[in-house]
Design a protein around this motif. Structure first.
Motif, mmCIF file in Angstrom:
data_model
loop_
_atom_site.group_PDB
_atom_site.id
_atom_site.type_symbol
_atom_site.label_atom_id
_atom_site.label_comp_id
_atom_site.label_asym_id
_atom_site.label_seq_id
_atom_site.Cartn_x
_atom_site.Cartn_y
_atom_site.Cartn_z
ATOM 1 N N ASN A 6 37.099 47.413 34.584
ATOM 2 C CA ASN A 6 37.339 47.183 35.946
ATOM 3 C C ASN A 6 37.042 45.663 36.387
ATOM 4 O O ASN A 6 38.064 45.085 36.835
ATOM 5 C CB ASN A 6 36.322 48.112 36.741
ATOM 6 N N GLY A 7 36.403 45.299 35.326
ATOM 7 C CA GLY A 7 35.986 43.668 35.720
ATOM 8 C C GLY A 7 37.178 42.864 35.115
ATOM 9 O O GLY A 7 37.323 41.852 35.676
ATOM 10 N N TYR A 8 37.365 43.334 33.985
ATOM 11 C CA TYR A 8 38.655 42.451 33.487
ATOM 12 C C TYR A 8 39.685 42.490 34.421
ATOM 13 O O TYR A 8 40.492 41.506 34.396
ATOM 14 C CB TYR A 8 38.741 43.182 31.936
ATOM 15 N N LEU A 9 39.841 43.830 34.762
ATOM 16 C CA LEU A 9 41.284 43.831 35.584
ATOM 17 C C LEU A 9 41.198 43.134 36.827
ATOM 18 O O LEU A 9 42.055 42.402 37.430
ATOM 19 C CB LEU A 9 41.468 45.281 35.908
ATOM 20 N N THR A 10 39.982 43.185 37.444
ATOM 21 C CA THR A 10 39.779 42.335 38.724
ATOM 22 C C THR A 10 40.059 40.931 38.572
ATOM 23 O O THR A 10 40.494 40.056 39.350
ATOM 24 C CB THR A 10 38.359 42.632 39.473
ATOM 25 N N ARG A 11 39.367 40.365 37.714
ATOM 26 C CA ARG A 11 39.570 38.827 36.945
ATOM 27 C C ARG A 11 40.956 38.714 36.800
ATOM 28 O O ARG A 11 41.348 37.505 37.206
ATOM 29 C CB ARG A 11 38.831 38.691 35.636
ATOM 30 N N THR A 12 41.886 39.589 36.008
ATOM 31 C CA THR A 12 43.465 39.228 35.834
ATOM 32 C C THR A 12 43.903 39.205 37.301
ATOM 33 O O THR A 12 44.834 38.334 37.424
ATOM 34 C CB THR A 12 43.869 40.582 35.153
ATOM 35 N N ALA A 13 43.458 40.089 38.143
ATOM 36 C CA ALA A 13 44.407 40.060 39.435
ATOM 37 C C ALA A 13 44.023 38.890 40.047
ATOM 38 O O ALA A 13 44.779 38.270 40.696
ATOM 39 C CB ALA A 13 43.722 41.270 40.290
ATOM 40 N N ARG A 14 42.853 38.454 40.001
ATOM 41 C CA ARG A 14 42.553 37.245 40.800
ATOM 42 C C ARG A 14 43.357 35.904 40.252
ATOM 43 O O ARG A 14 43.781 35.126 40.918
ATOM 44 C CB ARG A 14 40.771 36.936 40.834
ATOM 45 N N ASN A 15 43.179 35.926 38.942
ATOM 46 C CA ASN A 15 44.015 34.870 38.381
ATOM 47 C C ASN A 15 45.484 34.963 38.530
ATOM 48 O O ASN A 15 46.222 33.803 38.722
ATOM 49 C CB ASN A 15 43.727 34.972 36.727
#
Length: 169
Positions: free
Chosen positions: A58-67
């Motif tokens: 979830n955290g990886y996906l969220t960071r990817t989305a923000r990027n």
């Protein structure tokens, strides 16, 4: 693929997180762009090859989305573009009211010219019927004419008005 965090497969991860990502992107970039960015975020996670090793997908996906949002903003800034999502309630096309007013004035002027060009008796009978709202019978009694006479003058006036309108078009 093996389990990553609480998700047994990437498909389960996608199904569980799709709604959250859509809402995230909708808030950031608007409803029209959100679906494409959701797909791009999940594609980035899958292509990274790290999904099966992630403890917190979830955290990886969220960071990817923000990027993705940051990269998109940089690209737009570099291009000098500003993107405003369409708001149907606010950005709806306006009715051409000014044009309608001009057409209305032209139409009234054409009717006025047509009525003024009528013989006096025809104009009087027509206006008695249309403006005063008198029936044919009441006009007959007031002017002392027959039914056929009233019908003839009304028909003549209407014909002249129709021709005036046809010339406008």
């Amino acid at each position: 693929m093996t389990a990553a965090g609480p998700y047994p497969t990437f498909e389960a991860f996608y199904r569980a997180e799709h709604g959250r990502m859509f809402h995230f992107f909708r808030r950031k970039v608007g409803r029209d762009e959100a679906p494409d960015l959701v797909q791009e975020a999940f594609t980035c996670v899958l292509r990274s090859g790290a999904f099966d090793r992630l403890e917190n997908p979830n955290g990886y996906l969220t960071r990817t989305a923000r990027n993705l949002v940051i990269n998109r903003a940089r690209t737009w800034h570099r291009k000098g573009c500003v993107l405003y999502p369409l708001d149907e309630a606010r950005d709806a096309p306006l009715a051409p009211e000014q044009e309608w007013k001009i057409e209305g004035r032209e139409l009234r002027a054409a009717y006025r010219r047509a009525l003024l060009s009528l013989p006096r008796r025809t104009r009087r009978i027509f206006l008695m019927h249309r403006l005063k709202g008198l029936s044919y019978r009441q006009i007959e009694v007031e002017l002392g004419v027959g039914d056929k006479c009233v019908q003839y003058h009304i028909m003549r006036a209407l014909s002249r008005c129709r021709r005036a309108v046809a010339r406008l078009q």
